[in-house]
Write an enzyme that holds these catalytic residues in place. Structure first.
Site, PDB file in Angstrom:
ATOM      1  N   LYS A  37       0.897  -1.168   0.000  1.00  0.00           N
ATOM      2  CA  LYS A  37       0.000   0.000   0.000  1.00  0.00           C
ATOM      3  C   LYS A  37       0.928   1.209   0.000  1.00  0.00           C
ATOM      4  O   LYS A  37       1.424   1.619   1.052  1.00  0.00           O
ATOM      5  CB  LYS A  37      -0.895  -0.013   1.249  1.00  0.00           C
ATOM      6  CG  LYS A  37      -1.821   1.178   1.390  1.00  0.00           C
ATOM      7  CD  LYS A  37      -3.164   0.966   0.750  1.00  0.00           C
ATOM      8  CE  LYS A  37      -4.047   2.207   0.902  1.00  0.00           C
ATOM      9  NZ  LYS A  37      -5.381   2.036   0.290  1.00  0.00           N
ATOM     10  N   ALA A 113      -5.319   3.992  -3.708  1.00  0.00           N
ATOM     11  CA  ALA A 113      -6.150   4.661  -2.694  1.00  0.00           C
ATOM     12  C   ALA A 113      -7.270   5.332  -3.481  1.00  0.00           C
ATOM     13  O   ALA A 113      -6.995   6.005  -4.477  1.00  0.00           O
ATOM     14  CB  ALA A 113      -5.339   5.690  -1.923  1.00  0.00           C
ATOM     15  N   GLY A 114      -8.515   5.089  -3.058  1.00  0.00           N
ATOM     16  CA  GLY A 114      -9.626   5.649  -3.832  1.00  0.00           C
ATOM     17  C   GLY A 114      -9.619   5.087  -5.245  1.00  0.00           C
ATOM     18  O   GLY A 114      -9.453   3.885  -5.433  1.00  0.00           O
ATOM     19  N   PRO A 201     -20.983 -11.018  -2.739  1.00  0.00           N
ATOM     20  CA  PRO A 201     -22.164 -10.741  -1.913  1.00  0.00           C
ATOM     21  C   PRO A 201     -21.849  -9.787  -0.757  1.00  0.00           C
ATOM     22  O   PRO A 201     -20.682  -9.663  -0.362  1.00  0.00           O
ATOM     23  CB  PRO A 201     -22.530 -12.124  -1.369  1.00  0.00           C
ATOM     24  CG  PRO A 201     -21.238 -12.852  -1.308  1.00  0.00           C
ATOM     25  CD  PRO A 201     -20.406 -12.342  -2.457  1.00  0.00           C
ATOM     26  N   PHE A 202     -22.895  -9.155  -0.242  1.00  0.00           N
ATOM     27  CA  PHE A 202     -22.739  -8.376   0.992  1.00  0.00           C
ATOM     28  C   PHE A 202     -22.722  -9.354   2.150  1.00  0.00           C
ATOM     29  O   PHE A 202     -23.642 -10.153   2.312  1.00  0.00           O
ATOM     30  CB  PHE A 202     -23.914  -7.392   1.157  1.00  0.00           C
ATOM     31  CG  PHE A 202     -23.802  -6.558   2.406  1.00  0.00           C
ATOM     32  CD1 PHE A 202     -23.075  -5.380   2.405  1.00  0.00           C
ATOM     33  CD2 PHE A 202     -24.414  -6.967   3.582  1.00  0.00           C
ATOM     34  CE1 PHE A 202     -22.953  -4.618   3.577  1.00  0.00           C
ATOM     35  CE2 PHE A 202     -24.300  -6.210   4.753  1.00  0.00           C
ATOM     36  CZ  PHE A 202     -23.571  -5.038   4.735  1.00  0.00           C
ATOM     37  N   VAL A 203     -21.655  -9.315   2.954  1.00  0.00           N
ATOM     38  CA  VAL A 203     -21.539 -10.202   4.115  1.00  0.00           C
ATOM     39  C   VAL A 203     -21.063  -9.355   5.294  1.00  0.00           C
ATOM     40  O   VAL A 203     -19.968  -8.793   5.251  1.00  0.00           O
ATOM     41  CB  VAL A 203     -20.522 -11.346   3.865  1.00  0.00           C
ATOM     42  CG1 VAL A 203     -20.519 -12.322   5.036  1.00  0.00           C
ATOM     43  CG2 VAL A 203     -20.820 -12.079   2.562  1.00  0.00           C
TER      44      VAL A 203
HETATM   45  N1  LIG Z   1     -18.893  -7.533   0.342  1.00  0.00           N
HETATM   46  C1  LIG Z   1     -18.955  -6.775   1.438  1.00  0.00           C
HETATM   47  N2  LIG Z   1     -19.913  -6.951   2.358  1.00  0.00           N
HETATM   48  C2  LIG Z   1     -19.978  -6.176   3.464  1.00  0.00           C
HETATM   49  N3  LIG Z   1     -19.109  -5.193   3.743  1.00  0.00           N
HETATM   50  C3  LIG Z   1     -18.111  -4.962   2.865  1.00  0.00           C
HETATM   51  C4  LIG Z   1     -17.981  -5.734   1.677  1.00  0.00           C
HETATM   52  N4  LIG Z   1     -16.896  -5.282   0.993  1.00  0.00           N
HETATM   53  C5  LIG Z   1     -16.381  -4.283   1.729  1.00  0.00           C
HETATM   54  N5  LIG Z   1     -17.098  -4.086   2.848  1.00  0.00           N
HETATM   55  C6  LIG Z   1     -16.827  -3.073   3.882  1.00  0.00           C
HETATM   56  O1  LIG Z   1     -16.737  -1.829   3.196  1.00  0.00           O
HETATM   57  C7  LIG Z   1     -15.649  -1.054   3.702  1.00  0.00           C
HETATM   58  C8  LIG Z   1     -14.731  -0.657   2.563  1.00  0.00           C
HETATM   59  O2  LIG Z   1     -14.048  -1.814   2.062  1.00  0.00           O
HETATM   60  P1  LIG Z   1     -12.492  -1.711   1.747  1.00  0.00           P
HETATM   61  O3  LIG Z   1     -11.746  -1.209   2.932  1.00  0.00           O
HETATM   62  O4  LIG Z   1     -12.054  -3.024   1.182  1.00  0.00           O
HETATM   63  O5  LIG Z   1     -12.533  -0.566   0.609  1.00  0.00           O
HETATM   64  P2  LIG Z   1     -11.301   0.109  -0.161  1.00  0.00           P
HETATM   65  O6  LIG Z   1     -11.706   0.253  -1.585  1.00  0.00           O
HETATM   66  O7  LIG Z   1     -10.082  -0.669   0.116  1.00  0.00           O
HETATM   67  O8  LIG Z   1     -11.215   1.553   0.504  1.00  0.00           O
HETATM   68  P3  LIG Z   1      -9.942   2.592   0.488  1.00  0.00           P
HETATM   69  O9  LIG Z   1     -10.138   3.487  -0.679  1.00  0.00           O
HETATM   70  O10 LIG Z   1     -10.116   3.300   1.810  1.00  0.00           O
HETATM   71  O11 LIG Z   1      -8.689   1.799   0.433  1.00  0.00           O
HETATM   72  C9  LIG Z   1     -14.959  -1.876   4.769  1.00  0.00           C
HETATM   73  O12 LIG Z   1     -15.374  -1.397   6.029  1.00  0.00           O
HETATM   74  C10 LIG Z   1     -15.458  -3.283   4.551  1.00  0.00           C
HETATM   75  O13 LIG Z   1     -15.553  -3.903   5.786  1.00  0.00           O
HETATM   76 MG   LIG Z   2      -8.341  -0.079   1.016  1.00  0.00          MG
END
Ligand SMILES: Nc1ncnc2c1ncn2[C@@H]1O[C@H](COP(=O)(O)OP(=O)(O)OP(=O)(O)O)[C@@H](O)[C@H]1O
Ligand SMILES: [Mg+2]
Length: 223
Positions: A37, A113-114, A201-203
């Site tokens: 990262k 990031a983003g 899926p959302f989990v």
């Molecule tokens: N399939 C899913 N079901 C439920 N919650 C999820 C799922 N995917 C991600 N999340 C939740 O959404 C949030 C964002 O996920 P994640 O940290 O992987 O995003 P990111 O794209 O890496 O963000 P960043 O830009 O900050 O790096 C986290 O809190 C994660 O727990």
């Molecule tokens: Mg991230």
């Protein structure tokens, strides 16, 4: 460099979830891949940061400061966070850090990031980093309404810069599906010529989610 650049259509879309699943699957299959990262900003000190999560997915194979050369307090794009703190981000330093990791491991997975055009330095975005490393990009996107446009824009930006598209993964980041969800895979395939590799899926439960995301992505990502 052998590896993968994990980008997304936005922040909070699931890059880290997907990146950790890919790392764990690849390492379980015998590939020595290391997560990186390059810059993280604004993580809650009570929660594991993205770099902590990537490092855990790689069994702590490298020190935190090696896989994450820049950390900023404010939840801002790295270039902006650095400016606010009176610091600068160097693309050359990140590229050197990635090459050093590539020399010690078989492959490097780099989480952005983003989204793709987030400013990384005063002059460069994450797209410039992907190009500098010569990595193909995996695009993580929401499963619901708005994602077709966001994915199409991101793929167009990748192609304009000749960054190979490694794949698209849709992620259900909300509990309830909206009416666009059943149509989005086909629309994205039609507009980009690239069929999404999976719709996750959302989990709610973190451990259960990690295992489901791993199984949905198993065998689908090539380095
Ligand atoms: N399939 C899913 N079901 C439920 N919650 C999820 C799922 N995917 C991600 N999340 C939740 O959404 C949030 C964002 O996920 P994640 O940290 O992987 O995003 P990111 O794209 O890496 O963000 P960043 O830009 O900050 O790096 C986290 O809190 C994660 O727990
Ligand atoms: Mg991230």
């Amino acid at each position: 460099m052998r590896g993968l650049f994990v980008t997304a259509t936005d922040t909070g879309v699931g890059k880290t979830e997907v990146a950790c699943a890919i790392l764990r699957n690849a390492r379980a299959a015998g590939l020595d891949v290391i997560g990186m990262k390059p810059a993280q900003s604004g993580h809650d000190p009570g929660e594991p940061s993205d770099a902590d999560r990537l490092r855990a997915a790689c069994d702590g194979a490298e020190p935190l400061e090696v896989i994450c050369p820049y950390t900023f307090a404010a939840p801002l794009a790295p270039a902006v966070a650095a400016r606010v703190e009176g610091k600068t981000v160097s693309l050359a330093r990140i590229v050197d850090a990635a090459r050093a990791l590539a020399a010690r491991h078989e492959a490097v997975l780099v989480e952005g990031a983003g989204g793709l055009l987030v400013p990384l330095t005063e002059r460069e975005t994450y797209a410039d980093l992907a190009r500098a490393l010569g990595l193909a990009a995996l695009v993580v996107a929401r499963a619901g309404l708005g994602t077709v446009n966001h994915v199409a824009l991101t793929v167009e930006a990748l192609r304009a810069r000749r960054i190979p598209l490694a794949g698209i993964v849709l992620n259900r980041t909300v509990a309830e599906d909206d009416p666009s969800v059943p149509h989005n895979v086909a629309e994205i395939a039609r507009l980009t010529g690239c069929e999404p590799l999976a719709t996750l899926p959302f989990v709610r439960d973190i451990a259960e989610r990690a295992s489901i995301v791993r199984s949905r992505l198993a065998g689908k990502i090539q380095f």
